[in-house]
Design an enzyme around this catalytic site. Structure first.
Site, PDB file in Angstrom:
ATOM      1  N   VAL A 109     109.280   1.859 -76.072  1.00  0.00           N
ATOM      2  CA  VAL A 109     110.166   1.061 -76.923  1.00  0.00           C
ATOM      3  C   VAL A 109     110.812   1.928 -78.007  1.00  0.00           C
ATOM      4  CG1 VAL A 109     108.819  -1.035 -76.513  1.00  0.00           C
ATOM      5  CG2 VAL A 109     108.250   0.411 -78.480  1.00  0.00           C
ATOM      6  N   HIS A 125     110.043  -2.956 -71.670  1.00  0.00           N
ATOM      7  CA  HIS A 125     109.324  -3.608 -72.765  1.00  0.00           C
ATOM      8  C   HIS A 125     110.146  -3.710 -74.042  1.00  0.00           C
ATOM      9  CE1 HIS A 125     105.409  -2.230 -70.590  1.00  0.00           C
ATOM     10  NE2 HIS A 125     105.941  -3.303 -70.036  1.00  0.00           N
TER      11      HIS A 125
HETATM   12  C1  BV8 Z   1     103.123 -10.321 -68.381  1.00  0.00           C
HETATM   13  C2  BV8 Z   1     105.793  -3.388 -76.167  1.00  0.00           C
HETATM   14  C3  BV8 Z   1     103.292 -12.458 -67.382  1.00  0.00           C
HETATM   15  C4  BV8 Z   1     105.099  -3.787 -77.444  1.00  0.00           C
HETATM   16  C5  BV8 Z   1     104.063  -3.308 -74.438  1.00  0.00           C
HETATM   17  C6  BV8 Z   1      95.674 -11.818 -69.545  1.00  0.00           C
HETATM   18  C7  BV8 Z   1      96.557 -12.624 -70.244  1.00  0.00           C
HETATM   19  C8  BV8 Z   1      97.916 -12.374 -70.285  1.00  0.00           C
HETATM   20  C9  BV8 Z   1      98.426 -11.274 -69.612  1.00  0.00           C
HETATM   21  C10 BV8 Z   1      97.536 -10.481 -68.925  1.00  0.00           C
HETATM   22  C11 BV8 Z   1      96.180 -10.736 -68.866  1.00  0.00           C
HETATM   23  N1  BV8 Z   1      95.603  -9.775 -68.112  1.00  0.00           N
HETATM   24  C12 BV8 Z   1      96.551  -8.920 -67.680  1.00  0.00           C
HETATM   25  C13 BV8 Z   1      97.729  -9.339 -68.157  1.00  0.00           C
HETATM   26  C14 BV8 Z   1      98.998  -8.729 -67.957  1.00  0.00           C
HETATM   27  C15 BV8 Z   1      99.268  -7.817 -69.155  1.00  0.00           C
HETATM   28  C16 BV8 Z   1      98.547  -6.512 -68.919  1.00  0.00           C
HETATM   29  O1  BV8 Z   1      98.930  -5.758 -68.063  1.00  0.00           O
HETATM   30  N2  BV8 Z   1      97.472  -6.286 -69.676  1.00  0.00           N
HETATM   31  C17 BV8 Z   1      96.738  -5.049 -69.504  1.00  0.00           C
HETATM   32  C18 BV8 Z   1      96.169  -4.634 -70.848  1.00  0.00           C
HETATM   33  C19 BV8 Z   1      95.653  -5.270 -68.469  1.00  0.00           C
HETATM   34  N3  BV8 Z   1     100.695  -7.635 -69.149  1.00  0.00           N
HETATM   35  C20 BV8 Z   1     101.466  -8.437 -69.880  1.00  0.00           C
HETATM   36  O2  BV8 Z   1     101.044  -9.265 -70.650  1.00  0.00           O
HETATM   37  C21 BV8 Z   1     102.946  -8.275 -69.624  1.00  0.00           C
HETATM   38  N4  BV8 Z   1     103.526  -9.571 -69.396  1.00  0.00           N
HETATM   39  O3  BV8 Z   1     102.290  -9.987 -67.570  1.00  0.00           O
HETATM   40  O4  BV8 Z   1     103.769 -11.540 -68.355  1.00  0.00           O
HETATM   41  C22 BV8 Z   1     102.205 -13.255 -68.023  1.00  0.00           C
HETATM   42  C23 BV8 Z   1     102.545 -14.162 -69.007  1.00  0.00           C
HETATM   43  C24 BV8 Z   1     101.528 -14.947 -69.582  1.00  0.00           C
HETATM   44  C25 BV8 Z   1     100.208 -14.782 -69.151  1.00  0.00           C
HETATM   45  C26 BV8 Z   1      99.884 -13.840 -68.166  1.00  0.00           C
HETATM   46  C27 BV8 Z   1     100.885 -13.066 -67.596  1.00  0.00           C
HETATM   47  C28 BV8 Z   1     103.621  -7.649 -70.832  1.00  0.00           C
HETATM   48  C29 BV8 Z   1     103.213  -6.191 -70.940  1.00  0.00           C
HETATM   49  C30 BV8 Z   1     104.078  -5.498 -72.004  1.00  0.00           C
HETATM   50  C31 BV8 Z   1     103.278  -5.317 -73.283  1.00  0.00           C
HETATM   51  N5  BV8 Z   1     104.094  -4.593 -74.269  1.00  0.00           N
HETATM   52  N6  BV8 Z   1     104.870  -2.665 -75.295  1.00  0.00           N
HETATM   53  C32 BV8 Z   1     104.802  -2.614 -78.320  1.00  0.00           C
HETATM   54  O5  BV8 Z   1     105.059  -1.467 -77.937  1.00  0.00           O
HETATM   55  O6  BV8 Z   1     104.303  -2.854 -79.448  1.00  0.00           O
HETATM   56  S1  BV8 Z   1     102.991  -2.405 -73.499  1.00  0.00           S
HETATM   57  C33 BV8 Z   1     102.615  -1.032 -74.389  1.00  0.00           C
HETATM   58  O7  BV8 Z   1     101.378  -0.567 -73.947  1.00  0.00           O
HETATM   59  C34 BV8 Z   1     103.562   0.073 -74.140  1.00  0.00           C
HETATM   60  O8  BV8 Z   1     104.882  -0.330 -73.977  1.00  0.00           O
HETATM   61  C35 BV8 Z   1     103.011   0.715 -72.904  1.00  0.00           C
HETATM   62  O9  BV8 Z   1     103.643   0.214 -71.783  1.00  0.00           O
HETATM   63  C36 BV8 Z   1     101.590   0.256 -72.900  1.00  0.00           C
HETATM   64  C37 BV8 Z   1     100.730   1.470 -73.042  1.00  0.00           C
HETATM   65  O10 BV8 Z   1     100.772   2.052 -71.797  1.00  0.00           O
HETATM   66  P1  BV8 Z   1     101.187   3.572 -71.596  1.00  0.00           P
HETATM   67  O11 BV8 Z   1     102.639   3.710 -71.757  1.00  0.00           O
HETATM   68  O12 BV8 Z   1     100.604   3.934 -70.303  1.00  0.00           O
HETATM   69  O13 BV8 Z   1     100.544   4.371 -72.791  1.00  0.00           O
HETATM   70  P2  BV8 Z   1      99.011   4.730 -73.035  1.00  0.00           P
HETATM   71  O14 BV8 Z   1      98.915   5.107 -74.464  1.00  0.00           O
HETATM   72  O15 BV8 Z   1      98.129   3.646 -72.506  1.00  0.00           O
HETATM   73  O16 BV8 Z   1      98.785   6.021 -72.111  1.00  0.00           O
HETATM   74  C38 BV8 Z   1      99.457   7.213 -72.418  1.00  0.00           C
HETATM   75  C39 BV8 Z   1      99.317   8.115 -71.217  1.00  0.00           C
HETATM   76  O17 BV8 Z   1     100.049   9.311 -71.489  1.00  0.00           O
HETATM   77  C40 BV8 Z   1      97.890   8.542 -70.924  1.00  0.00           C
HETATM   78  O18 BV8 Z   1      97.645   8.443 -69.526  1.00  0.00           O
HETATM   79  C41 BV8 Z   1      97.845  10.002 -71.356  1.00  0.00           C
HETATM   80  O19 BV8 Z   1      96.975  10.768 -70.550  1.00  0.00           O
HETATM   81  C42 BV8 Z   1      99.265  10.418 -71.115  1.00  0.00           C
HETATM   82  N7  BV8 Z   1      99.718  11.555 -71.933  1.00  0.00           N
HETATM   83  C43 BV8 Z   1      99.310  11.927 -73.161  1.00  0.00           C
HETATM   84  N8  BV8 Z   1     100.011  13.031 -73.561  1.00  0.00           N
HETATM   85  C44 BV8 Z   1     100.876  13.317 -72.560  1.00  0.00           C
HETATM   86  C45 BV8 Z   1     100.701  12.391 -71.529  1.00  0.00           C
HETATM   87  N9  BV8 Z   1     101.424  12.417 -70.399  1.00  0.00           N
HETATM   88  C46 BV8 Z   1     102.333  13.400 -70.267  1.00  0.00           C
HETATM   89  N10 BV8 Z   1     102.566  14.335 -71.224  1.00  0.00           N
HETATM   90  C47 BV8 Z   1     101.858  14.324 -72.367  1.00  0.00           C
HETATM   91  N11 BV8 Z   1     102.091  15.267 -73.296  1.00  0.00           N
END
Ligand code: BV8
Length: 250
Positions: A109, A125
């Site tokens: 974002v 997102h």
């Molecule tokens: C949805 C915006 C339908 C906000 C974000 C129970 C109830 C409700 C929903 C759910 C549920 N269970 C599951 C869900 C679905 C849920 C979900 O997936 N939950 C997860 C936790 C299991 N998803 C949702 O809710 C989505 N909507 O499903 O709607 C619905 C509706 C109602 C009810 C049910 C379903 C909405 C998801 C969007 C959320 N918003 N962002 C904000 O930013 O404040 S997500 C947010 O977290 C980020 O945008 C990003 O996408 C996410 C983090 O993920 P990553 O990008 O992967 O980042 P992370 O830090 O985790 O990892 C970093 C990686 O980089 C690591 O692997 C690391 O090794 C690597 N790295 C580090 N350094 C480097 C590197 N790589 C390369 N180079 C480097 N130098």
């Protein structure tokens, strides 16, 4: 692989990348790590260290404590505004210009891809730089940040909120449709800097694989995707992506 080691690109992968008709890329917070923007899994710093981002990035948190959530985004907006795109962002913008067909699908974002010059891009997102009315959904271009209260919509008086997709909110239908279509038709999907845990974005690599695309993971650490990726480039995206672009044959 130590972060400074030279990146070894398998020759057959380099050939596939150069020959690819349609390259799609899915990025996550890791792409911005080398710009100094903390990833979601990195511990939050200072005032926010005690908060779990996944608790704050929800409609119920905003409902319960709009001021806390608004201040968290104002803090992140300032951090992002002060950050600069890194070589990984620039490499993707350069790739877009030489690829026959290209789409960058970002979960981020922070808007750093756009600031690096990426145009063929979908934001799954939303974007922390945009603010909208929490009732009407209309974007507002100016708001009073320092008033001590969460700013309100000039039109209807409802609270303003960041134009991002919170957990439990639906993704923008058109962005998701474009991303799913790209995953279903691309020759290669690069999955860069994401823990591959947040759905529905995390389902895109499987969709690409099932449609016959090569899936390439670029991440210094293993993820749930690692077991099924066709190639794994274990390094920082700020080094790996420029190396891949440098190896593209015209
Ligand atoms: C949805 C915006 C339908 C906000 C974000 C129970 C109830 C409700 C929903 C759910 C549920 N269970 C599951 C869900 C679905 C849920 C979900 O997936 N939950 C997860 C936790 C299991 N998803 C949702 O809710 C989505 N909507 O499903 O709607 C619905 C509706 C109602 C009810 C049910 C379903 C909405 C998801 C969007 C959320 N918003 N962002 C904000 O930013 O404040 S997500 C947010 O977290 C980020 O945008 C990003 O996408 C996410 C983090 O993920 P990553 O990008 O992967 O980042 P992370 O830090 O985790 O990892 C970093 C990686 O980089 C690591 O692997 C690391 O090794 C690597 N790295 C580090 N350094 C480097 C590197 N790589 C390369 N180079 C480097 N130098």
């Amino acid at each position: 692989m130590p972060l400074s080691a030279p990146i070894a690109i398998p020759p057959e992968l380099a050939g596939s990348l150069s020959a690819a008709r349609f390259v799609a890329v899915l990025t996550g917070a890791g792409v911005s790590a080398e710009s100094g923007v903390a990833t979601f899994r990195d511990a939050q710093t200072g005032l926010w260290a005690r908060f779990d981002p996944r608790e704050l990035a929800t409609p119920s948190a905003f409902e319960r404590n709009p001021r806390l959530v608004w201040d968290w985004y104002a803090w992140r907006r300032k951090l992002v505004a002060a950050a600069q795109p890194n070589p990984g962002h620039y490499a993707l913008a350069a790739w877009e210009r030489v690829a026959r067909q290209f789409l960058l699908i970002t979960q981020n974002v922070d808007g750093l891809h756009q600031r690096a010059g990426s145009v063929k891009l979908v934001e799954l997102h939303g974007n922390i730089g945009r603010v909208k009315c929490s009732r009407e959904g209309t974007l507002v271009s100016r708001w009073d940040e320092g008033g001590g209260e969460v700013p309100r919509c000039p039109n209807c008086g409802a609270l303003l909120r960041p134009d991002v997709v919170w957990f439990e909110e639906m993704l923008p239908a058109s962005a998701l449709a474009q991303a799913e279509a790209a995953a279903s038709h691309c020759d290669i999907l690069l999955v860069v800097g994401t823990a591959a845990e947040v759905y529905p974005a995390a389902a895109l690599p499987q969709r690409a694989h099932d449609a016959g695309a090569l899936v390439v993971e670029i991440n210094p650490h293993p993820t749930p995707l690692s077991a099924s990726a066709d190639y794994i480039l274990r390094g920082p995206s700020g080094a790996v992506l420029p190396a891949l672009v440098a190896g593209l044959r015209g």
